[in-house]
Motif scaffolding. Structure first.
Motif, PDB file in Angstrom:
ATOM      1  N   LYS A  57      39.620  44.760  40.791  1.00  0.00           N
ATOM      2  CA  LYS A  57      39.835  44.092  42.162  1.00  0.00           C
ATOM      3  C   LYS A  57      38.820  43.217  42.732  1.00  0.00           C
ATOM      4  O   LYS A  57      38.979  42.303  43.550  1.00  0.00           O
ATOM      5  N   ASP A  58      37.461  43.151  41.851  1.00  0.00           N
ATOM      6  CA  ASP A  58      36.789  42.061  42.457  1.00  0.00           C
ATOM      7  C   ASP A  58      36.543  40.966  41.443  1.00  0.00           C
ATOM      8  O   ASP A  58      35.695  40.189  41.560  1.00  0.00           O
ATOM      9  N   ILE A  59      37.224  41.171  40.326  1.00  0.00           N
ATOM     10  CA  ILE A  59      37.276  39.778  39.494  1.00  0.00           C
ATOM     11  C   ILE A  59      37.531  38.421  39.893  1.00  0.00           C
ATOM     12  O   ILE A  59      38.196  38.347  40.785  1.00  0.00           O
ATOM     13  N   PRO A  60      36.663  37.537  39.631  1.00  0.00           N
ATOM     14  CA  PRO A  60      36.649  36.093  40.216  1.00  0.00           C
ATOM     15  C   PRO A  60      38.008  35.330  39.766  1.00  0.00           C
ATOM     16  O   PRO A  60      38.163  35.117  38.679  1.00  0.00           O
ATOM     17  N   ILE A  89      47.743  40.682  43.202  1.00  0.00           N
ATOM     18  CA  ILE A  89      47.589  39.880  41.518  1.00  0.00           C
ATOM     19  C   ILE A  89      46.772  40.982  40.770  1.00  0.00           C
ATOM     20  O   ILE A  89      47.169  40.799  39.840  1.00  0.00           O
ATOM     21  N   THR A  90      45.735  41.543  41.384  1.00  0.00           N
ATOM     22  CA  THR A  90      44.924  42.543  40.404  1.00  0.00           C
ATOM     23  C   THR A  90      45.988  43.693  39.991  1.00  0.00           C
ATOM     24  O   THR A  90      45.829  44.255  39.088  1.00  0.00           O
ATOM     25  N   GLU A  91      46.660  44.220  41.270  1.00  0.00           N
ATOM     26  CA  GLU A  91      47.520  45.492  40.735  1.00  0.00           C
ATOM     27  C   GLU A  91      48.708  44.840  39.716  1.00  0.00           C
ATOM     28  O   GLU A  91      48.763  45.621  38.842  1.00  0.00           O
ATOM     29  N   GLU A  92      49.222  43.782  39.774  1.00  0.00           N
ATOM     30  CA  GLU A  92      50.066  43.379  38.726  1.00  0.00           C
ATOM     31  C   GLU A  92      49.413  43.119  37.558  1.00  0.00           C
ATOM     32  O   GLU A  92      49.962  43.381  36.262  1.00  0.00           O
ATOM     33  N   LEU A  93      48.144  42.550  37.603  1.00  0.00           N
ATOM     34  CA  LEU A  93      47.429  42.295  36.431  1.00  0.00           C
ATOM     35  C   LEU A  93      47.057  43.621  35.447  1.00  0.00           C
ATOM     36  O   LEU A  93      47.084  43.685  34.396  1.00  0.00           O
ATOM     37  N   LEU A  94      46.882  44.623  36.328  1.00  0.00           N
ATOM     38  CA  LEU A  94      46.560  45.738  35.497  1.00  0.00           C
ATOM     39  C   LEU A  94      47.883  46.377  34.847  1.00  0.00           C
ATOM     40  O   LEU A  94      47.473  46.762  33.615  1.00  0.00           O
ATOM     41  N   ILE A  95      48.885  46.275  35.447  1.00  0.00           N
ATOM     42  CA  ILE A  95      50.124  46.625  34.654  1.00  0.00           C
ATOM     43  C   ILE A  95      50.249  45.922  33.436  1.00  0.00           C
ATOM     44  O   ILE A  95      50.356  46.289  32.484  1.00  0.00           O
ATOM     45  N   LYS A  96      49.898  44.578  33.570  1.00  0.00           N
ATOM     46  CA  LYS A  96      50.146  43.570  32.496  1.00  0.00           C
ATOM     47  C   LYS A  96      49.150  43.880  31.407  1.00  0.00           C
ATOM     48  O   LYS A  96      49.501  43.934  30.303  1.00  0.00           O
ATOM     49  N   LEU A  97      47.889  43.999  31.738  1.00  0.00           N
ATOM     50  CA  LEU A  97      46.884  44.416  30.831  1.00  0.00           C
ATOM     51  C   LEU A  97      47.139  45.644  29.975  1.00  0.00           C
ATOM     52  O   LEU A  97      46.739  45.894  28.881  1.00  0.00           O
ATOM     53  N   ILE A  98      47.651  46.822  30.727  1.00  0.00           N
ATOM     54  CA  ILE A  98      47.870  47.998  30.098  1.00  0.00           C
ATOM     55  C   ILE A  98      48.954  47.676  28.918  1.00  0.00           C
ATOM     56  O   ILE A  98      48.831  48.204  27.928  1.00  0.00           O
ATOM     57  N   GLU A  99      49.875  47.004  29.266  1.00  0.00           N
ATOM     58  CA  GLU A  99      51.195  46.704  28.412  1.00  0.00           C
ATOM     59  C   GLU A  99      50.913  45.609  27.192  1.00  0.00           C
ATOM     60  O   GLU A  99      51.534  45.765  26.229  1.00  0.00           O
ATOM     61  N   ALA A 100      49.893  44.755  27.504  1.00  0.00           N
ATOM     62  CA  ALA A 100      49.638  43.586  26.582  1.00  0.00           C
ATOM     63  C   ALA A 100      48.866  43.992  25.436  1.00  0.00           C
ATOM     64  O   ALA A 100      47.925  44.683  25.629  1.00  0.00           O
ATOM     65  N   GLU A 101      49.045  43.165  24.451  1.00  0.00           N
ATOM     66  CA  GLU A 101      47.928  43.024  23.334  1.00  0.00           C
ATOM     67  C   GLU A 101      46.715  42.328  23.796  1.00  0.00           C
ATOM     68  O   GLU A 101      46.812  41.630  24.738  1.00  0.00           O
ATOM     69  N   GLN A 102      45.742  42.589  23.077  1.00  0.00           N
ATOM     70  CA  GLN A 102      44.330  41.866  23.476  1.00  0.00           C
ATOM     71  C   GLN A 102      44.342  40.328  23.744  1.00  0.00           C
ATOM     72  O   GLN A 102      44.013  39.889  24.812  1.00  0.00           O
ATOM     73  N   SER A 103      44.979  39.590  22.828  1.00  0.00           N
ATOM     74  CA  SER A 103      45.226  38.241  22.779  1.00  0.00           C
ATOM     75  C   SER A 103      45.936  37.840  24.169  1.00  0.00           C
ATOM     76  O   SER A 103      45.559  36.870  24.751  1.00  0.00           O
ATOM     77  N   GLU A 104      47.178  38.340  24.393  1.00  0.00           N
ATOM     78  CA  GLU A 104      47.765  38.308  25.493  1.00  0.00           C
ATOM     79  C   GLU A 104      47.249  38.278  26.601  1.00  0.00           C
ATOM     80  O   GLU A 104      47.368  37.687  27.685  1.00  0.00           O
ATOM     81  N   GLY A 105      46.356  39.540  26.886  1.00  0.00           N
ATOM     82  CA  GLY A 105      45.395  40.008  27.937  1.00  0.00           C
ATOM     83  C   GLY A 105      44.618  38.777  28.226  1.00  0.00           C
ATOM     84  O   GLY A 105      44.302  38.563  29.232  1.00  0.00           O
ATOM     85  N   CYS A 106      43.851  38.600  27.190  1.00  0.00           N
ATOM     86  CA  CYS A 106      42.653  37.370  27.378  1.00  0.00           C
ATOM     87  C   CYS A 106      43.202  36.085  27.791  1.00  0.00           C
ATOM     88  O   CYS A 106      42.485  35.552  28.706  1.00  0.00           O
ATOM     89  N   GLN A 107      44.355  35.618  27.405  1.00  0.00           N
ATOM     90  CA  GLN A 107      45.069  34.541  27.966  1.00  0.00           C
ATOM     91  C   GLN A 107      45.382  34.508  29.353  1.00  0.00           C
ATOM     92  O   GLN A 107      45.113  33.610  29.955  1.00  0.00           O
ATOM     93  N   LEU A 108      45.956  35.779  29.587  1.00  0.00           N
ATOM     94  CA  LEU A 108      46.240  36.020  31.020  1.00  0.00           C
ATOM     95  C   LEU A 108      45.328  36.003  32.005  1.00  0.00           C
ATOM     96  O   LEU A 108      45.131  35.024  33.112  1.00  0.00           O
ATOM     97  N   LEU A 109      44.311  36.631  31.627  1.00  0.00           N
ATOM     98  CA  LEU A 109      42.898  36.537  32.451  1.00  0.00           C
ATOM     99  C   LEU A 109      42.203  35.266  32.324  1.00  0.00           C
ATOM    100  O   LEU A 109      41.885  35.063  33.474  1.00  0.00           O
ATOM    101  N   ASP A 113      43.883  32.355  32.489  1.00  0.00           N
ATOM    102  CA  ASP A 113      44.791  31.668  33.214  1.00  0.00           C
ATOM    103  C   ASP A 113      44.342  31.876  35.051  1.00  0.00           C
ATOM    104  O   ASP A 113      44.698  30.930  35.601  1.00  0.00           O
ATOM    105  N   LEU A 114      44.169  33.158  35.033  1.00  0.00           N
ATOM    106  CA  LEU A 114      43.960  33.450  36.557  1.00  0.00           C
ATOM    107  C   LEU A 114      42.564  33.669  36.803  1.00  0.00           C
ATOM    108  O   LEU A 114      42.210  33.348  38.414  1.00  0.00           O
ATOM    109  N   CYS A 115      41.847  33.638  36.249  1.00  0.00           N
ATOM    110  CA  CYS A 115      40.216  33.838  36.511  1.00  0.00           C
ATOM    111  C   CYS A 115      39.418  32.816  36.414  1.00  0.00           C
ATOM    112  O   CYS A 115      39.756  31.689  35.404  1.00  0.00           O
TER     113      CYS A 115
END
Length: 100
Positions: A31-34, A65-85, A87-89
């Motif tokens: 929740k505190d991620i920049p 955003i962080t609630e939706e991000l958590l769901i996506k990170l749980i479901e995503a592979e590492q590379s997808e999660g890294c790219q998503l972060l 894009d947002l952070c």
């Protein structure tokens, strides 16, 4: 008494560690991620029709955003999660994520 600070981590507040080249570049609550200011403004405009969000709208957008991000990170592979972060952070490069 009423406002005791809990020293243990709440299950509703997941923590995250972000790494680049084996170096931890962020460790803390998700929740505190920049988040990028442009992301907060875009989402505030989308949710509230408010292109210059007040603190209340910023907080609401950040939470969503962080609630939706958590769901996506749980479901995503590492590379997808890294790219998503990336894009947002505010982090330019991320190559590993650990959710706790």
């Amino acid at each position: 008494m009423f406002f005791n600070h809990k020293s243990h981590k709440s299950p509703l507040q997941p923590s995250i560690q972000l790494f680049y080249n084996s170096t931890c570049i962020y460790q803390g609550f998700l929740k505190d991620i920049p988040l990028k200011d442009s992301v907060i403004k875009d989402e505030s405009n989308r949710f509230f029709n408010d292109p210059e969000p007040c603190d209340i709208h910023r907080t609401a957008v950040r939470l969503r955003i962080t609630e939706e991000l958590l769901i996506k990170l749980i479901e995503a592979e590492q590379s997808e999660g890294c790219q998503l972060l990336m894009d947002l952070c505010t982090f330019e490069k991320i190559d590993r994520i650990i959710l706790n």
